[in-house]
Design a protein around this motif. Sequence first.
Motif: not given
Length: 361
Positions: A129-132, A101-102, A96-98, A78-82
Amino acid sequence: MAFSVLTINPGSTSTKLARFEGEGCVWQDVLRHTAEELAPFGTVSEQLDFRLGLVRSALAAHDGGAVRLDAVVGRGGIIDPLPGGTYRVDPVLVDRLRLGRPWDHPSNLGGVLAFSLADPLGIPAFIVDPVCVDEMAPEAKVTGLPELPKPSLLHALNVKAMVRRAAHDLGKTWNELNCVVVHLGGGVSVVAHRGGRAVDVNSANEWGPFSLDRAGGLPVGEFVRLCFSGRYSEGDIRRKLTSGGGLRAYIGTNDMLEVNRRIQAGDDEAAFYCRAMIWQIAKEVGAQAVSVGGPIDAVILTGGIAHDAGFVRLLLERVQWIAPCLVYPGEDELLALAQGALRVLRGEEPAQDYASSVLRQ
């Protein structure tokens, strides 16, 4: 020779692994983590070395440490929108993954574990295809309060994989298929998927149908009064929304097998609230059919609850008039991860770059 891919899916109390030769699974394993083992770690990121050691041990146990790997792919966090796709993991994405956030979520470790294994071998690491994933139409993001645009959070890995599967079964290319995908799990994602993009989606944690333990959409005015009643802290409210709502709140369980046992034993209350959940899911399918904005090729039912024949039958009775319905029970996320990496390794699609792909809100 088929490409050899290791897939990693970290969860809150386990790390799932599989190695694929092409799309064939050579072996699969689930590494369980007890509460006592995880207790010393304050954050998910701090679990990296612990889980990495277990993954390396599992690799040695299954392959003797001598297997050739072409890529390692981890569950996206769960990172930035992609936009959807397969992303190459690089040091920027690792950092960023480490960050956690959020949310400090176990899935964020997927890409970090993949990079930790792949980089010393000089092979690529990916997330898929991450959750975000955010492909929503601009109009779909508008809520009525400028301060609260609608976020895009969905079971993207399974949703995208099932769109591809349905397209294959219907003899179409995946990015020309127009469909509504219903992921039936602990949370319910209902997605309008048009021309290769998830153009609208409910947020399983915030609105849309209630599910096994999530509250879904609520009467806002009454909810505000509940929040300011003095009876609950912010943490209490968040738990009610995401783990203490839905069927659990009404009948005391979020176990669908238990719900079915009660219904079979004549529990009218369990049957009523199960029907109410199906009612809400069907309503969301209708709403997302409108978001597709044209003829629909299929309504796709997937996720763990799609194994429940009785539940599926009642849901189909309400939605099968919209379009032909396809049922793909379960969620083979490890295979979906492997397929995402294989599409890049085979040259079928390019690997995406995280830093240049982030959607600025």
